[in-house]
Design a protein around this motif. Sequence first.
Motif, mmCIF file in Angstrom:
data_model
loop_
_atom_site.group_PDB
_atom_site.id
_atom_site.type_symbol
_atom_site.label_atom_id
_atom_site.label_comp_id
_atom_site.label_asym_id
_atom_site.label_seq_id
_atom_site.Cartn_x
_atom_site.Cartn_y
_atom_site.Cartn_z
ATOM 1 N N ALA A 64 -15.341 -40.426 16.313
ATOM 2 C CA ALA A 64 -15.509 -41.732 15.680
ATOM 3 C C ALA A 64 -14.287 -42.622 15.878
ATOM 4 O O ALA A 64 -14.410 -43.817 16.165
ATOM 5 C CB ALA A 64 -15.811 -41.556 14.195
ATOM 6 N N SER A 65 -13.090 -42.057 15.732
ATOM 7 C CA SER A 65 -11.875 -42.861 15.886
ATOM 8 C C SER A 65 -11.724 -43.371 17.313
ATOM 9 O O SER A 65 -11.283 -44.517 17.541
ATOM 10 C CB SER A 65 -10.642 -42.052 15.474
ATOM 11 O OG SER A 65 -10.656 -41.779 14.093
ATOM 12 N N GLU A 66 -12.096 -42.548 18.292
ATOM 13 C CA GLU A 66 -12.032 -42.992 19.682
ATOM 14 C C GLU A 66 -13.012 -44.124 19.938
ATOM 15 O O GLU A 66 -12.707 -45.072 20.677
ATOM 16 C CB GLU A 66 -12.311 -41.818 20.620
ATOM 17 C CG GLU A 66 -11.201 -40.781 20.652
ATOM 18 C CD GLU A 66 -11.511 -39.633 21.593
ATOM 19 O OE1 GLU A 66 -12.564 -39.707 22.290
ATOM 20 O OE2 GLU A 66 -10.726 -38.675 21.652
ATOM 21 N N LEU A 67 -14.195 -44.070 19.311
ATOM 22 C CA LEU A 67 -15.177 -45.141 19.467
ATOM 23 C C LEU A 67 -14.649 -46.453 18.879
ATOM 24 O O LEU A 67 -14.805 -47.519 19.480
ATOM 25 C CB LEU A 67 -16.496 -44.763 18.794
ATOM 26 C CG LEU A 67 -17.300 -43.631 19.425
ATOM 27 C CD1 LEU A 67 -18.533 -43.323 18.578
ATOM 28 C CD2 LEU A 67 -17.709 -43.993 20.850
ATOM 29 N N VAL A 68 -14.035 -46.377 17.713
ATOM 30 C CA VAL A 68 -13.496 -47.587 17.079
ATOM 31 C C VAL A 68 -12.358 -48.155 17.924
ATOM 32 O O VAL A 68 -12.265 -49.371 18.124
ATOM 33 C CB VAL A 68 -13.031 -47.282 15.642
ATOM 34 C CG1 VAL A 68 -12.305 -48.486 15.041
ATOM 35 C CG2 VAL A 68 -14.218 -46.900 14.772
ATOM 36 N N GLN A 69 -11.479 -47.292 18.428
ATOM 37 C CA GLN A 69 -10.382 -47.736 19.287
ATOM 38 C C GLN A 69 -10.923 -48.413 20.546
ATOM 39 O O GLN A 69 -10.459 -49.501 20.927
ATOM 40 C CB GLN A 69 -9.511 -46.544 19.671
ATOM 41 C CG GLN A 69 -8.396 -46.859 20.662
ATOM 42 C CD GLN A 69 -7.254 -47.640 20.059
ATOM 43 O OE1 GLN A 69 -6.863 -47.363 18.929
ATOM 44 N NE2 GLN A 69 -6.731 -48.611 20.776
ATOM 45 N N ARG A 70 -11.915 -47.798 21.176
ATOM 46 C CA ARG A 70 -12.471 -48.368 22.405
ATOM 47 C C ARG A 70 -13.169 -49.694 22.114
ATOM 48 O O ARG A 70 -13.087 -50.631 22.910
ATOM 49 C CB ARG A 70 -13.452 -47.383 23.047
ATOM 50 C CG ARG A 70 -14.030 -47.881 24.354
ATOM 51 C CD ARG A 70 -14.640 -46.780 25.174
ATOM 52 N NE ARG A 70 -15.198 -47.297 26.408
ATOM 53 C CZ ARG A 70 -15.764 -46.549 27.342
ATOM 54 N NH1 ARG A 70 -15.825 -45.235 27.183
ATOM 55 N NH2 ARG A 70 -16.258 -47.096 28.441
ATOM 56 N N SER A 71 -13.832 -49.774 20.962
ATOM 57 C CA SER A 71 -14.490 -51.016 20.577
ATOM 58 C C SER A 71 -13.475 -52.136 20.405
ATOM 59 O O SER A 71 -13.679 -53.265 20.866
ATOM 60 C CB SER A 71 -15.279 -50.806 19.277
ATOM 61 O OG SER A 71 -15.802 -52.018 18.808
ATOM 62 N N ALA A 97 -15.751 -46.533 8.152
ATOM 63 C CA ALA A 97 -14.294 -46.571 8.145
ATOM 64 C C ALA A 97 -13.837 -46.625 6.695
ATOM 65 O O ALA A 97 -14.193 -47.554 5.963
ATOM 66 C CB ALA A 97 -13.799 -47.789 8.912
ATOM 67 N N ILE A 98 -13.094 -45.620 6.269
ATOM 68 C CA ILE A 98 -12.636 -45.510 4.886
ATOM 69 C C ILE A 98 -11.138 -45.805 4.850
ATOM 70 O O ILE A 98 -10.361 -45.200 5.591
ATOM 71 C CB ILE A 98 -12.911 -44.104 4.320
ATOM 72 C CG1 ILE A 98 -14.392 -43.725 4.520
ATOM 73 C CG2 ILE A 98 -12.521 -44.052 2.840
ATOM 74 C CD1 ILE A 98 -15.374 -44.634 3.826
ATOM 75 N N ALA A 99 -10.739 -46.748 3.982
ATOM 76 C CA ALA A 99 -9.338 -47.161 3.924
ATOM 77 C C ALA A 99 -8.429 -45.984 3.583
ATOM 78 O O ALA A 99 -8.727 -45.188 2.682
ATOM 79 C CB ALA A 99 -9.167 -48.272 2.903
ATOM 80 N N LYS A 100 -7.326 -45.878 4.304
ATOM 81 C CA LYS A 100 -6.334 -44.858 4.008
ATOM 82 C C LYS A 100 -5.630 -45.182 2.688
ATOM 83 O O LYS A 100 -5.545 -46.349 2.304
ATOM 84 C CB LYS A 100 -5.306 -44.769 5.140
ATOM 85 C CG LYS A 100 -5.883 -44.311 6.474
ATOM 86 C CD LYS A 100 -4.824 -44.300 7.561
ATOM 87 C CE LYS A 100 -5.415 -43.830 8.887
ATOM 88 N NZ LYS A 100 -4.400 -43.859 9.973
ATOM 89 N N PRO A 101 -5.153 -44.162 1.983
ATOM 90 C CA PRO A 101 -4.441 -44.421 0.721
ATOM 91 C C PRO A 101 -3.274 -45.379 0.938
ATOM 92 O O PRO A 101 -2.506 -45.239 1.892
ATOM 93 C CB PRO A 101 -3.953 -43.027 0.298
ATOM 94 C CG PRO A 101 -4.895 -42.072 0.963
ATOM 95 C CD PRO A 101 -5.256 -42.714 2.281
ATOM 96 N N ASP A 102 -3.174 -46.375 0.063
ATOM 97 C CA ASP A 102 -2.081 -47.356 0.077
ATOM 98 C C ASP A 102 -2.086 -48.274 1.295
ATOM 99 O O ASP A 102 -1.113 -49.003 1.526
ATOM 100 C CB ASP A 102 -0.711 -46.662 -0.015
ATOM 101 C CG ASP A 102 -0.575 -45.812 -1.275
ATOM 102 O OD1 ASP A 102 -1.073 -46.249 -2.332
ATOM 103 O OD2 ASP A 102 0.000 -44.717 -1.190
#
Length: 252
Positions: free
Chosen positions: A26-33, A155-160
């Motif tokens: 999923a992270s690779e797809l978002v990066q490529r997008s 996509a879930i926001a990272k803490p802080d």
Amino acid sequence: MALSRFALALLTMLSPLASAATPPDASELVQRSDEQMRGSASYSELTMNIIRPDWTRSMTMKSWTKGQSYSLVLVTAPARDKGSASLKRHREMWNWLPSIERVVKIAPSMLGQSWMGSDFTNDDLINQSSIVVDYDHQLVGEAEYDGENTWVIDAIAKPDAPVVWSKVRLWISQRSYLQRQVAFYDEFDELVNTLRTYDVRTMGGREVASRMEMEPADKPGQKTEIITHTAQFDFAIEESFFSQSQMKALRD
């Protein structure tokens, strides 16, 4: 021995199938997008239409980006807004208001505020790449959008993380990697805004969704439309271009 050779041959034939069935990262797809939509650098000319039940207001803009860290948006019309600009350098952001000749720093508490009275926030317009670095990503399924097969990613926001949205759901084209639809959720997991894209065209050697609409969930008849007229990608531009002095000096 024959059985072993048969088993090995069968395993060899099945391996590509098993590999093809492996869900994409999923992270690779978002990066490529993100890379598909902006490249190493981008320039675009746009019209924004702010649509309300009883009136419509339009403005034209120019936009520049460099990687994920630099962004500059200049308003070129109408006359009363002409010269207004928004700048991002890394995690710092500013607005230039020529009517009062003042630079206003955008504090984290201002990221969720409307940009120029539209349904886009400061964060939406000049901090788009935050979705790559400030969120964890999970593939939740596949769906069809506007005749295209898409991956659906949460996509879930990272803490802080200094972000407006607690969750963002993306529909990413399996063909072009463009973000075809994006839903924005608050900290209570309530849908706030939905971005939909249309009219995919080739500009500057890349496919671009030339029309997008941001629509609030709780305001019927209200939306903001952005139409891209021209776009260029992957050209040389200095980091020094993205400065407060340049923001104030830019002209149509």
